[in-house]
Scaffold this motif. Structure first.
Motif, short mmCIF file in Angstrom:
data_model
loop_
_atom_site.label_atom_id
_atom_site.label_comp_id
_atom_site.label_asym_id
_atom_site.label_seq_id
_atom_site.Cartn_x
_atom_site.Cartn_y
_atom_site.Cartn_z
N UNK A 12 0.81 -1.24 0.00
CA UNK A 12 0.00 0.00 0.00
C UNK A 12 0.83 1.27 0.00
N UNK A 13 2.02 1.23 0.63
CA UNK A 13 2.86 2.42 0.67
C UNK A 13 3.34 2.85 -0.71
N UNK A 14 3.31 1.91 -1.66
CA UNK A 14 3.75 2.23 -3.02
C UNK A 14 2.75 3.14 -3.74
N UNK A 15 1.49 3.08 -3.35
CA UNK A 15 0.45 3.84 -4.06
C UNK A 15 0.77 5.33 -4.06
N UNK B 235 9.69 2.97 -11.07
CA UNK B 235 10.16 2.29 -9.87
C UNK B 235 10.85 0.97 -10.16
N UNK B 236 10.60 0.40 -11.36
CA UNK B 236 11.24 -0.86 -11.76
C UNK B 236 11.71 -0.73 -13.21
N UNK B 237 12.70 0.14 -13.47
CA UNK B 237 13.09 0.46 -14.84
C UNK B 237 13.57 -0.73 -15.67
N UNK B 238 14.05 -1.78 -15.02
CA UNK B 238 14.50 -2.96 -15.77
C UNK B 238 13.35 -3.86 -16.18
N UNK B 239 12.11 -3.38 -15.98
CA UNK B 239 10.93 -4.14 -16.38
C UNK B 239 10.04 -3.33 -17.32
N UNK B 240 10.55 -2.24 -17.84
CA UNK B 240 9.74 -1.33 -18.66
C UNK B 240 9.63 -1.85 -20.09
N UNK C 298 3.41 -1.73 -18.17
CA UNK C 298 3.22 -0.90 -16.97
C UNK C 298 2.99 0.55 -17.36
N UNK C 299 2.28 1.26 -16.48
CA UNK C 299 2.19 2.71 -16.63
C UNK C 299 3.56 3.31 -16.29
N UNK C 300 3.87 4.50 -16.82
CA UNK C 300 5.18 5.12 -16.57
C UNK C 300 5.53 5.27 -15.09
N UNK C 301 4.53 5.60 -14.26
CA UNK C 301 4.82 5.79 -12.83
C UNK C 301 5.26 4.48 -12.18
N UNK C 302 4.74 3.36 -12.66
CA UNK C 302 5.17 2.06 -12.15
C UNK C 302 6.54 1.70 -12.70
N UNK C 303 6.73 1.90 -14.01
CA UNK C 303 8.00 1.56 -14.65
C UNK C 303 9.15 2.36 -14.06
#
Length: 220
Positions: free
Chosen positions: A3-6, A159-164, A152-157
């Motif tokens: 939840x803290x990631x939201x 946080x995990x750039x190696x999964x974009x 993923x949406x950009x805001x998610x990517x």
């Protein structure tokens, strides 16, 4: 699960919107009507099966993308009349990459024989090219989640750039070969998410939910 990631994703989304506004403000004049070019690399993960699609099928997928984003697609005639006045050319052009991350010439099609083509997921993204320079698309035989494709949406990517990037089934790429006209717009759909567009009815995968009436597609 986190939840803290939201709140962090909401913050990153706000940062993205601010940067997008600045980019549009300072780049629109300098482009002189020329489209933004997005270099694309197709990582074709395969085990020498039908998922090892032809170069021609990849080129056809690029054609479909450009037609869709530039409002040159044949089914634009089917747009709901209420939206005719806001449909338009996104001023984006997709091109297969001409240089790889090391500066060597490339076709933009990267073939890898690997078991990661089967039941693909996050572990299948081991061949990512610099996300600040390329749109990465992984073509696979099957996806563990059962989806036809996802990203993923950009805001998610962020946080995990190696999964974009986008993972997609081989038979949802282009309209020829293992692809089909009906499925050929799947990558267009996923790129919409990749550049921060939820579904027209909001973030859910279910358009018929009453709660969607309180959602927004994020387009200003």
């Amino acid at each position: 699960e986190n939840p803290h990631k939201a709140e962090e994703y909401r913050r990153l989304d706000s940062v993205l919107e601010a940067k997008a506004d600045l980019y549009e403000q300072f780049s629109s004049a300098s482009r002189n009507g020329q489209p933004d070019i997005i270099p694309v690399v197709f990582h074709i993960l395969h085990q020498n099966g039908p998922e090892n699609i032809s170069d021609e099928q990849v080129h056809d997928a690029i054609r479909v993308l450009n037609e869709d984003f530039q409002l040159r697609n044949a089914d634009a005639a089917d747009i709901v009349p209420a939206f005719d006045s806001v449909a338009g050319d996104m001023n984006i052009a997709f091109r297969l990459a001409k240089l790889d991350p090391f500066g060597n010439r490339t076709s933009g099609i990267n073939r890898i024989e690997t078991a990661l083509a089967i039941n693909a997921g996050e572990q299948s993204k081991s061949t990512i090219w610099d996300r600040s320079k390329y749109l990465n698309i992984w073509v696979v035989r099957s996806i563990a989640s059962g989806a036809a494709g996802y990203t993923y949406f950009p805001s998610t990517a962020a946080g995990i750039p190696n999964r974009d990037g986008i993972i997609v089934l081989h038979d949802y790429v282009g309209s020829i070969g293992t692809g089909s006209l009906r499925r050929s717009h799947t990558i267009t759909h996923e790129i919409g998410h990749w550049i921060n567009l939820p579904h027209p009815w909001g973030f859910t995968n279910n358009p018929d939910r009453p709660s969607n009436c309180n959602s927004d597609d994020g387009v200003f």
